[in-house]
Scaffold this active site. Structure first.
Site, PDB file in Angstrom:
ATOM      1  N   LYS B 107     -28.072  86.988   7.257  1.00 26.16           N
ATOM      2  CA  LYS B 107     -27.184  87.998   7.831  1.00 26.16           C
ATOM      3  C   LYS B 107     -25.775  87.548   7.485  1.00 26.16           C
ATOM      4  CE  LYS B 107     -25.436  88.798  11.846  1.00 26.16           C
ATOM      5  NZ  LYS B 107     -24.805  89.398  13.026  1.00 26.16           N
ATOM      6  N   GLY B 195     -21.853  95.411  19.330  1.00 26.45           N
ATOM      7  CA  GLY B 195     -21.107  96.374  20.128  1.00 26.45           C
ATOM      8  C   GLY B 195     -21.880  97.096  21.207  1.00 26.45           C
TER       9      GLY B 195
END
Lengths: 70, 265
Positions: B107, B195
């Site tokens: 990632k 988020g």
């Protein structure tokens, strides 16, 4: 006593015996080689080679592993 | 009379030649202890679990590592390059992560700003190109910019990971339109990363048609992380099903649900 050298491991100076290998260093630190990845002077050293890589004065070693992260 | 229950069967999530059942990916950071983390991850139903690469604490080498709590046979460990501010650093961390020997996935994060932790897209693209050439399956954490997403896809990234809102903010999906646009235009899986704050955020995000969500703080920082993990598992599944089901059109005026005929005089 064999002559000692100074290496920098994870940012801290450590005294190890001259001719010590990376595998010896891990043993000294009580670290299982299967649980760490080793970088010697910015080059990754693969596990099978840890016993063959001899440390030299001033070498910089990084020992990393996985920690919690997102 | 026979009743047919039409069940929508979803396709597995395919990334970099591997298939996953769960569309929820979870991080392992910020938990109060490893036991809570392990229980929360189990409750979430996630298969892909992210980890970071850091120096071994040489004063505490006797301590159990995180892998003691995460069976690599059960979970797919996705290492990140969190904390890296240059392409060179991110490449270095990615190589170290791969050397741990679990898989070739990374990632990729190249952060450009300390306050917002927004990505440095220039460094991101540069690192992505190098890592793809080196055989990594790159899952790239990026912003909501379509053009960057398209460029990342061109480099050969395995997945594009636009943010819902800044890392650790819990502000939810701020701009559904841009995420939908990225999903529409990119053919590689789109995984919204960062988020999400609560289950409704996860559900709304999945309803945009994205392929999955990666979250950490929303679970780890909940009062009860295990309950929140379970809620997130349901929310991701609910949002995905709702997307596949196809929602009703929005109307500005009411339409009765009950018959308007057969009323009494």
């Amino acid at each position: 006593m064999p002559e000692a050298i100074t290496v920098v491991v994870n940012g801290e100076e450590r005294r190890v015996g001259a001719q010590a290998s990376l595998l010896d260093l891990l043993a000294l630190l009580e670290l299982d080689p299967r649980g760490v990845v080793v970088e010697l002077n910015r080059e990754i050293v693969r596990r099978p080679q840890l016993g063959e890589k001899t440390l030299h004065d001033g070498d910089r070693v990084e020992l990393v592993h996985f920690v919690g992260g997102g | 009379m026979t009743t047919t229950v039409a069940t929508l069967v979803d396709q597995p999530l395919a990334i970099g030649g591997r298939e996953f059942r769960s569309r929820l990916m979870v991080g392992t950071g910020k938990y109060r202890d490893n036991e809570t983390m392990a229980r929360a991850i189990k409750a979430s139903g996630a298969e892909i679990v992210t980890v970071a690469v850091r120096r071994v604490d040489l004063d505490r080498t006797k301590q159990e590592g995180i892998l003691f709590h995460l069976d690599p046979k059960r979970y797919f460990l996705l290492a990140n390059t969190a904390g890296c501010y240059t392409a060179d650093d991110a490449i270095r961390y990615a190589r170290l992560a791969r050397e741990a020997g679990f898989n070739e996935f990374i990632k990729l994060e190249v952060i450009g700003d300390e306050e917002t932790l927004l990505p440095d897209v220039e460094g991101l693209l540069q690192a992505a190109r190098t890592l793809v050439q080196e055989g990594f399956e790159v899952m790239a954490y990026t912003n909501e910019d379509l053009v960057t997403a398209l460029k990342l896809e061109d480099t050969g990234c395995a997945a594009i990971m636009p943010l819902a809102s800044p890392i650790g903010s819990g502000l939810g999906l701020i701009n559904p339109y841009t995420v939908r646009t990225i999903k529409r235009r990119v053919s590689k899986p789109v995984i919204v990363d960062a988020g999400v704050g609560t289950a409704s955020d996860a559900c709304v995000t999945m309803e945009q048609g994205v392929d999955g969500i990666l979250m950490n703080t929303a679970i780890a920082a909940a009062q009860d992380p295990i309950a929140m993990a379970r809620a997130m598992g349901h929310a991701v599944e609910a949002g995905r099903l709702a997307y596949l089901a196809g929602r009703m059109p929005r109307r500005e005026i009411a339409l009765p649900s009950s018959p308007t005929t057969g009323m009494l005089d």
